[in-house]
Write a protein that holds these residues in place. Sequence first.
Motif, mmCIF file in Angstrom:
data_model
loop_
_atom_site.group_PDB
_atom_site.id
_atom_site.type_symbol
_atom_site.label_atom_id
_atom_site.label_comp_id
_atom_site.label_asym_id
_atom_site.label_seq_id
_atom_site.Cartn_x
_atom_site.Cartn_y
_atom_site.Cartn_z
ATOM 1 N N ILE A 51 0.831 -1.206 0.000
ATOM 2 C CA ILE A 51 0.000 0.000 0.000
ATOM 3 C C ILE A 51 0.863 1.252 0.000
ATOM 4 C CG2 ILE A 51 -1.653 1.332 1.387
ATOM 5 C CD1 ILE A 51 -2.831 -1.405 2.266
ATOM 6 N N VAL A 52 1.888 1.274 0.831
ATOM 7 C CA VAL A 52 2.789 2.432 0.882
ATOM 8 C C VAL A 52 3.469 2.636 -0.470
ATOM 9 C CG1 VAL A 52 4.893 3.360 1.927
ATOM 10 C CG2 VAL A 52 3.165 2.270 3.367
ATOM 11 N N ALA A 53 3.933 1.547 -1.071
ATOM 12 C CA ALA A 53 4.628 1.643 -2.358
ATOM 13 C C ALA A 53 3.696 2.160 -3.452
ATOM 14 C CB ALA A 53 5.202 0.281 -2.753
ATOM 15 N N TYR A 54 2.446 1.664 -3.472
ATOM 16 C CA TYR A 54 1.526 2.128 -4.515
ATOM 17 C C TYR A 54 1.195 3.605 -4.326
ATOM 18 C CZ TYR A 54 -2.236 2.451 -7.841
ATOM 19 O OH TYR A 54 -3.011 2.840 -8.912
ATOM 20 N N CYS A 55 0.916 4.002 -3.090
ATOM 21 C CA CYS A 55 0.621 5.412 -2.831
ATOM 22 C C CYS A 55 1.793 6.294 -3.255
ATOM 23 C CB CYS A 55 0.302 5.616 -1.353
ATOM 24 S SG CYS A 55 -1.306 4.946 -0.850
ATOM 25 N N HIS A 56 2.994 5.846 -2.948
ATOM 26 C CA HIS A 56 4.190 6.603 -3.343
ATOM 27 C C HIS A 56 4.293 6.710 -4.864
ATOM 28 C CE1 HIS A 56 8.565 7.214 -4.133
ATOM 29 N NE2 HIS A 56 8.439 8.058 -3.116
ATOM 30 N N SER A 57 3.897 5.643 -5.572
ATOM 31 C CA SER A 57 4.014 5.633 -7.033
ATOM 32 C C SER A 57 3.089 6.641 -7.704
ATOM 33 C CB SER A 57 3.715 4.227 -7.588
ATOM 34 O OG SER A 57 2.324 3.933 -7.534
ATOM 35 N N ILE A 58 2.004 7.045 -7.011
ATOM 36 C CA ILE A 58 1.099 8.052 -7.590
ATOM 37 C C ILE A 58 1.246 9.408 -6.890
ATOM 38 C CG2 ILE A 58 -0.563 6.333 -8.386
ATOM 39 C CD1 ILE A 58 -2.346 7.109 -6.002
ATOM 40 N N GLY A 59 2.351 9.558 -6.142
ATOM 41 C CA GLY A 59 2.675 10.858 -5.576
ATOM 42 C C GLY A 59 2.117 11.152 -4.204
ATOM 43 N N LEU A 60 1.666 10.129 -3.470
ATOM 44 C CA LEU A 60 1.135 10.333 -2.128
ATOM 45 C C LEU A 60 2.178 9.974 -1.076
ATOM 46 C CD1 LEU A 60 -2.482 8.847 -2.398
ATOM 47 C CD2 LEU A 60 -1.858 11.257 -2.272
ATOM 48 N N ASN A 61 2.480 10.908 -0.207
ATOM 49 C CA ASN A 61 3.378 10.679 0.924
ATOM 50 C C ASN A 61 2.505 10.508 2.163
ATOM 51 O OD1 ASN A 61 5.165 10.756 3.053
ATOM 52 N ND2 ASN A 61 6.299 12.545 2.331
ATOM 53 N N LEU A 62 2.426 9.296 2.704
ATOM 54 C CA LEU A 62 1.497 9.023 3.778
ATOM 55 C C LEU A 62 1.897 9.670 5.106
ATOM 56 C CD1 LEU A 62 0.384 5.352 3.074
ATOM 57 C CD2 LEU A 62 -0.394 7.505 2.106
#
Length: 511
Positions: A319-330
Amino acid sequence: MKTDVLVIGSGIAGLSFAIKLADARPDTSITILTKSSNDLCNTAQAQGGIAVVLDRVRDSFEQHVQDTMKAGKGLNDRKVVEMVVSQAPERLSELISWGTSFDFNGNGEFELGLEGGHSQRRIVHHRDLTGKELERKLLKKAGSLPNVEFVDRYFVIDLLKNEQDQENCTGVKMLDKVTGQQVNFNSRITFLATGGSGMIFSNTTNPSVATADGVAMAQRAGAEVKNMNFIQFHPTALYEKDKHPLFLISEAVRGFGAYVVNHKGNRFLFKTDTRGELATRDIVSEAVVKELKMSGERSAFLDCRHLNFEAFQNEFPTIVAYCHSIGLNLKTDLIPIVPAAHYQCGGIQVDEHARTSIPHLYASGECAHTGLHGANRLASNSLLEALVYSHQSYKSVIEELDKLPEPETIIRPEILRFEQEADDEIIASLRHRLNDLMTYDLIHASGKREKKEALEHLRELKEMLEDYPPFNTGTTGFYELRNMVCTAVLILDHALDFSSKMKKNLSELLA
């Protein structure tokens, strides 16, 4: 083409059944048929885990049963729920014996996760990759068995029935996706493990292969299909404009402590249910949809910013990796979410041994209706259900096999090639038309009039596909669309029937 046992689908339902049967009956030929690669299925998408009662001090089978019944609005079959829940520890042990690994804590005990609707921690998992871990290990185990054969990239069009009595299932008619030809595959036993129907809907978390093939072909063959209106929407699919399917944000993220907030950053779920983020999926989805209607916003949000990021990343690396791939920093950003069609609770009606109403035809997994889920599935009960019903069916098939003759070999093959008169763009446009109709609001919020209007449109589309030859391109795209439209009609038919029954029951109670 013939085999003793034909398994259609290579998720946990089909693979666990094939492994058990192959081990018990090495003299039996088993063929696993898939329409794509054998690792593309709903099982591989499962992030959460398997619900299993292991802590007998704080937890119990009865608590798991009660949680399941409550999530399903009491429309579950209690005997089925008890059977599935009680088998969970044994089925888990089998998975481990086949090489599947799960997460353990520092004390060497299973690390048990918490998900919405569960009163205790009881979810065994492999980080947020449980489905992939299961799929990888079960494929390896099945592939090691000499009497199991995988046949990929064949699309099953319809079930075959005995030419004389038209009662017994004798195999399938299928499309060779390489040559474009149709051929028959005959079997003594046919086992449907074809997954769900998420691609019918405008928003879904399901993979591209989830096109309701098993339900549609079983219904056309005359099998009983039940409660198709019980479609569960997952409240936390990651919203991305024009994306289909959507990426799933696991239920376990809320169990880990993430908040659901609106565009102003305010939590709102406690207005609906005292459990807040840990309410069941139907309750959270409904609350999110209401919030979006009031605000006019496109999405709500998951807020993970207050959580320990290192621990969160270790628990949910995908989940963290996918969010990062679309520009989301959790650490700093909210995750935009919308409800999306996630799980089909209804399906092909089966008994406790996974037998359908058609002799020699079995079904397990998401395509089957067992009575476990009722109107809404409790999180992480689906992988467990597939394991239990595939176990139940393998015992029944062993007894049945010896009573059946060799698969028929002289059924007239239909080796056909269609001229592609309707191009892929037309099929795609009709599919978009279907998706535009099939929304959360239509299934769970609209009234009788809206459902009837949508049903009329769907029946027109179904008639067009069945009776107007130019639309039959003879391709996978055409047959998938036909199956999805057929199943969409069932969903609305069952929804209208259910509403009528509930209204009648209410009238009788008030009388």
